[in-house]
Scaffold this motif. Structure first.
Motif, mmCIF file in Angstrom:
data_model
loop_
_atom_site.group_PDB
_atom_site.id
_atom_site.type_symbol
_atom_site.label_atom_id
_atom_site.label_comp_id
_atom_site.label_asym_id
_atom_site.label_seq_id
_atom_site.Cartn_x
_atom_site.Cartn_y
_atom_site.Cartn_z
ATOM 1 N N GLY A 21 0.815 -1.207 0.000
ATOM 2 C CA GLY A 21 0.000 0.000 0.000
ATOM 3 C C GLY A 21 0.846 1.253 0.000
ATOM 4 N N GLY A 22 0.137 2.365 0.046
ATOM 5 C CA GLY A 22 0.811 3.651 0.092
ATOM 6 C C GLY A 22 1.265 3.953 1.497
ATOM 7 N N GLY A 23 2.030 4.997 1.624
ATOM 8 C CA GLY A 23 2.454 5.446 2.943
ATOM 9 C C GLY A 23 1.278 6.087 3.662
ATOM 10 N N CYS A 35 3.370 10.625 -4.171
ATOM 11 C CA CYS A 35 2.932 9.736 -3.093
ATOM 12 C C CYS A 35 3.924 8.587 -2.943
ATOM 13 C CB CYS A 35 1.516 9.226 -3.338
ATOM 14 S SG CYS A 35 1.244 8.495 -4.939
ATOM 15 N N LEU A 36 3.996 8.083 -1.727
ATOM 16 C CA LEU A 36 4.872 6.963 -1.386
ATOM 17 C C LEU A 36 4.132 5.647 -1.568
ATOM 18 C CD1 LEU A 36 6.435 8.199 1.956
ATOM 19 C CD2 LEU A 36 7.719 7.497 -0.057
ATOM 20 N N GLY A 48 8.954 3.259 -2.941
ATOM 21 C CA GLY A 48 8.978 3.949 -4.224
ATOM 22 C C GLY A 48 8.170 5.221 -4.112
ATOM 23 N N ILE A 49 8.429 6.162 -4.994
ATOM 24 C CA ILE A 49 7.672 7.411 -5.004
ATOM 25 C C ILE A 49 7.367 7.773 -6.449
ATOM 26 C CG2 ILE A 49 9.663 8.967 -5.063
ATOM 27 C CD1 ILE A 49 7.986 10.561 -2.861
ATOM 28 N N GLN A 50 6.185 8.306 -6.664
ATOM 29 C CA GLN A 50 5.830 8.718 -8.019
ATOM 30 C C GLN A 50 4.760 9.792 -7.975
ATOM 31 O OE1 GLN A 50 4.453 5.328 -10.174
ATOM 32 N NE2 GLN A 50 2.429 5.342 -9.287
ATOM 33 N N ILE A 57 3.584 0.677 -10.893
ATOM 34 C CA ILE A 57 4.373 0.460 -9.685
ATOM 35 C C ILE A 57 5.655 1.278 -9.819
ATOM 36 C CG2 ILE A 57 5.666 -1.225 -8.330
ATOM 37 C CD1 ILE A 57 3.645 -3.332 -9.238
ATOM 38 N N PRO A 58 5.920 2.183 -8.877
ATOM 39 C CA PRO A 58 7.117 3.026 -9.017
ATOM 40 C C PRO A 58 8.397 2.237 -8.786
ATOM 41 C CG PRO A 58 6.068 3.418 -6.910
ATOM 42 C CD PRO A 58 5.166 2.477 -7.663
#
Length: 168
Positions: A21-23, A35-36, A48-50, A57-58
């Motif tokens: 999931g995200g941060g 977003c993380l 990852g961040i994008q 998927i970053p």
């Protein structure tokens, strides 16, 4: 001065990452349009961040190995060593170091930059009264970070004060 490290993509050696999931929600706005994301491959956690407009998927910029039953978390910070950013803290794989805290901010093009790494338990406080918070480890004397004239410095306090500080 120590030069903050622009993070390069980390190779992802696994075919199918398990998305974690995200941060945490960035209610502070520190990440802006980015977003993380976190995912796992084997015993490693990848970050990852994008840009929010992307839907893939970053590429990971950072990874760490979890110990059995280990934990990790993310928090945001403001006005630390001249930057706003996020901290990824996780259990260390070394028995004498309980936690590792990696501090990052995003540069002008959205790439993560590692500002500092603290082993042990950090304190963020304005030590000199200048209005900007410095970073010091409560458990490791080799980690004192401060910001002056646009540069970040790291000092080993044990080495710097060795001749003046009595050994116990």
């Amino acid at each position: 001065p120590c030069v903050p490290e622009v993070m390069e993509p980390v190779p992802f050696p696994y075919d199918y990452p398990q998305m974690l999931g995200g941060g945490p929600e960035d209610s502070t706005g520190i990440l802006g349009d980015y977003c993380l994301f976190f995912y796992q491959g084997g015993q490693e956690i990848f970050a990852g961040i994008q840009h929010k407009a992307m839907s893939s998927i970053p590429a990971p910029f950072f990874s760490f190995r979890l110990t059995e039953g280990g934990s990790w978390n993310v928090s945001f910070f403001r006005n630390l060593l001249g930057h706003d950013g996020f901290c990824i803290h996780h259990d260390s794989c070394e028995p004498v170091i309980p936690r590792i805290y990696d501090y990052f901010y995003l540069n002008d093009v959205g790439r993560p930059v590692r500002l500092a790494r603290i082993a042990g338990y950090p304190e963020r406080m304005d030590l000199d009264g200048g209005g900007e918070r410095e970073l010091i480890s409560r458990t490791s004397p080799d980690s004192f970070y401060f910001h002056r004239d646009g540069a970040v410095f790291r000092v080993d306090l044990k080495e710097a004060l060795g001749g003046y500080w009595p050994e116990n």
